[in-house]
Design an enzyme around this catalytic site. Structure first.
Site, PDB file in Angstrom:
ATOM      1  N   TYR A  37      -9.811   9.362  19.026  1.00  0.00           N
ATOM      2  CA  TYR A  37     -10.871   8.849  18.167  1.00  0.00           C
ATOM      3  C   TYR A  37     -11.056   7.334  18.278  1.00  0.00           C
ATOM      4  O   TYR A  37     -11.804   6.751  17.504  1.00  0.00           O
ATOM      5  CB  TYR A  37     -10.654   9.334  16.728  1.00  0.00           C
ATOM      6  CG  TYR A  37     -10.991  10.806  16.649  1.00  0.00           C
ATOM      7  CD1 TYR A  37     -12.254  11.237  16.278  1.00  0.00           C
ATOM      8  CD2 TYR A  37     -10.073  11.775  17.066  1.00  0.00           C
ATOM      9  CE1 TYR A  37     -12.593  12.583  16.276  1.00  0.00           C
ATOM     10  CE2 TYR A  37     -10.401  13.127  17.071  1.00  0.00           C
ATOM     11  CZ  TYR A  37     -11.663  13.518  16.680  1.00  0.00           C
ATOM     12  OH  TYR A  37     -12.000  14.848  16.699  1.00  0.00           O
ATOM     13  N   GLN A  60       0.809  -1.212   0.000  1.00  0.00           N
ATOM     14  CA  GLN A  60       0.000   0.000   0.000  1.00  0.00           C
ATOM     15  C   GLN A  60       0.845   1.267   0.000  1.00  0.00           C
ATOM     16  O   GLN A  60       0.309   2.364   0.054  1.00  0.00           O
ATOM     17  CB  GLN A  60      -0.928  -0.002   1.219  1.00  0.00           C
ATOM     18  CG  GLN A  60      -1.946  -1.122   1.191  1.00  0.00           C
ATOM     19  CD  GLN A  60      -2.808  -1.175   2.444  1.00  0.00           C
ATOM     20  OE1 GLN A  60      -2.675  -0.359   3.352  1.00  0.00           O
ATOM     21  NE2 GLN A  60      -3.690  -2.160   2.517  1.00  0.00           N
ATOM     22  N   HIS A 111      -1.199   0.413   5.606  1.00  0.00           N
ATOM     23  CA  HIS A 111      -1.729   1.473   6.477  1.00  0.00           C
ATOM     24  C   HIS A 111      -0.730   2.601   6.711  1.00  0.00           C
ATOM     25  O   HIS A 111      -0.352   2.902   7.829  1.00  0.00           O
ATOM     26  CB  HIS A 111      -2.190   0.884   7.815  1.00  0.00           C
ATOM     27  CG  HIS A 111      -3.387   0.001   7.710  1.00  0.00           C
ATOM     28  ND1 HIS A 111      -4.150  -0.354   8.805  1.00  0.00           N
ATOM     29  CD2 HIS A 111      -3.968  -0.615   6.640  1.00  0.00           C
ATOM     30  CE1 HIS A 111      -5.152  -1.155   8.419  1.00  0.00           C
ATOM     31  NE2 HIS A 111      -5.044  -1.316   7.101  1.00  0.00           N
ATOM     32  N   GLU A 152     -15.120   5.201   8.973  1.00  0.00           N
ATOM     33  CA  GLU A 152     -15.614   6.329   9.759  1.00  0.00           C
ATOM     34  C   GLU A 152     -15.416   7.661   9.052  1.00  0.00           C
ATOM     35  O   GLU A 152     -14.456   7.838   8.303  1.00  0.00           O
ATOM     36  CB  GLU A 152     -14.872   6.426  11.103  1.00  0.00           C
ATOM     37  CG  GLU A 152     -15.071   5.267  12.038  1.00  0.00           C
ATOM     38  CD  GLU A 152     -14.343   5.460  13.357  1.00  0.00           C
ATOM     39  OE1 GLU A 152     -14.441   4.551  14.207  1.00  0.00           O
ATOM     40  OE2 GLU A 152     -13.688   6.513  13.563  1.00  0.00           O
ATOM     41  N   TYR A 177     -11.110  -9.208  10.389  1.00  0.00           N
ATOM     42  CA  TYR A 177     -11.376  -9.908   9.131  1.00  0.00           C
ATOM     43  C   TYR A 177     -11.757 -11.366   9.384  1.00  0.00           C
ATOM     44  O   TYR A 177     -12.474 -11.979   8.601  1.00  0.00           O
ATOM     45  CB  TYR A 177     -10.167  -9.814   8.211  1.00  0.00           C
ATOM     46  CG  TYR A 177      -9.886  -8.390   7.764  1.00  0.00           C
ATOM     47  CD1 TYR A 177     -10.789  -7.696   6.967  1.00  0.00           C
ATOM     48  CD2 TYR A 177      -8.723  -7.736   8.155  1.00  0.00           C
ATOM     49  CE1 TYR A 177     -10.547  -6.390   6.571  1.00  0.00           C
ATOM     50  CE2 TYR A 177      -8.458  -6.426   7.764  1.00  0.00           C
ATOM     51  CZ  TYR A 177      -9.378  -5.763   6.976  1.00  0.00           C
ATOM     52  OH  TYR A 177      -9.123  -4.469   6.589  1.00  0.00           O
TER      53      TYR A 177
END
Length: 395
Positions: free
Chosen positions: A278, A108, A172, A268, A289
């Site tokens: 948060y 990623q 991520h 979100e 998962y």
């Protein structure tokens, strides 16, 4: 081609007396979690009344990730493997712009988001986020440099911030970057996905799973909430985030909004307030998962912020903008969010910082929408993982 607002083969729907349609999500949620307040998920459906035209104006991009509008109306686009392109509003692309080095594009990672300096017309400076190899692994980094006069390369690139700790992973990275109204940067970072790093989203001595507030030189902005606190990084603005790939400044209030990916469920949308927690991974509306609970399997806890909105199943939120209302008036101050697994652009109608309507745009295109920009012409431009550049405007 007209902009599509519903899934293929969706039944014909009629609005209620208030003009609202059923929620756009029709699949069953992954969990039995209940929202904390009405409208926190599956808001009423809405439909754009004006006729829209969505055109693919280029198919020649190589793994685009970020798109932003330059002052002259052209579009600056990052490509994941380390190059940039400039696109004209008709889709004409420049040659690859080089000069950004040491990009790790595995998984990623890669060259991620980009934003021009507020004084770009005078100084030609740009800022970008990328995944950088730093022994013994990699991290999310922020760079800056000057776009050469001939627009072929980035001059004097330098790294102004590295989100420690280093971790040997490929997921991520977060990586959105925007300027606030004072000329400082907000940058999002992910918690790097793995169980080993996940707790660092809650730790103030780590820059993982955070929204950071930086000067143009990567220093903490004066007034950041954790300056002077022992064992806290002074660049941190908020914490408890999973993989935030969406940042946008509200055009009227100046508030920062963020969206982040959940696991199975729990994508979100948050309104970002300095110093707040948060919640990830302590609270979430998603599950692992594997189907197991995340942590204690709770969605609320005192002192932890609730999302303004969430999705279950996920839509995999990515780049996000507020539409400023220049050419499509009914979208004014709406949030437009590129969705990856959802394969659409989500339009969220806000009222008093709550979501009161949701629409799915371009849902029949079969594209993973990675990022969006509003052009100086009022059109919305979107890039997809498949290398396409879309222009969305009124017919």
């Amino acid at each position: 081609m007209s902009a599509a607002c519903t899934k293929k083969d969706a039944p014909v729907q009629t609005p209620d007396a208030a003009g609202n349609y059923p929620p756009v999500e029709t699949e069953s949620p992954n969990s039995a979690y209940q929202p904390a307040f009405a409208g926190q998920t599956r808001a009423p459906g809405v439909k754009t009344s004006a006729a829209l035209d969505a055109q693919v104006i280029s198919k020649a991009l190589n793994k685009p990730w970020g798109i932003v509008t330059l002052p002259d109306g052209r579009l600056l686009i990052t490509e994941k493997e380390g190059t940039l392109r400039i696109a004209k509003p008709d889709g004409t692309l420049s040659a690859a712009i080089t000069g950004i080095t040491h990009v790790n594009s595995a998984g990623q990672g890669g060259l991620l988001d980009v934003v021009p300096d507020p004084d770009f017309t005078a100084n030609r400076m740009i800022y970008w986020t990328f995944s950088e190899n730093v022994s013994p692994g990699n991290l999310t980094a922020v760079g800056k440099g000057r776009l050469s006069n001939d627009e072929t390369r980035i001059e004097n690139p330098q790294v102004i911030y590295r989100a420690i700790p280093v971790y040997d992973g490929d997921k991520h990275f977060g990586g959105r970057i925007v300027f606030d109204r004072s000329g400082n940067l907000f940058v999002s970072t992910g918690e790097r996905s793995d169980l080993e790093t996940r707790p660092k989203a809650q730790q103030l001595d780590a820059a993982l799973g955070k929204i950071l507030h930086l000067t143009k030189d990567g220093q903490p902005v004066s007034g950041n909430p954790f300056i002077g606190q022992a064992n806290a990084l002074p660049q941190i603005y908020t914490y408890g985030h999973r993989n935030p790939q969406s940042l946008a400044i509200h055009p009227e209030t100046g508030d920062l909004w963020e969206a982040e990916m959940g696991p199975r469920g729990g994508d979100e949308v948050n309104r970002i307030i300095a110093g707040k927690n948060y919640g990830w991974p302590t609270i979430t509306y998603g599950i692992e998962y594997s189907g197991a609970k995340v942590g204690e399997g709770i969605t609320q806890k005192a002192g932890l912020e609730q999302p303004v909105y969430y999705w279950d199943p996920v839509v995999s939120v990515s780049g996000m903008i507020f539409y400023s209302g220049k050419a499509i008036p009914e979208w004014k101050n709406n949030l437009l969010i590129g969705c990856l697994s959802g394969q659409h652009i989500a339009r969220l109608v806000l009222q008093d910082n709550k979501v009161v309507g949701e629409e799915r745009l371009l849902a029949t295109e079969g594209e993973r929408f990675r990022d969006l920009a509003e052009g100086t012409d009022g059109a919305v431009y979107a890039v997809t993982d498949g290398g396409k550049l879309y222009r969305i405007a009124l017919k």
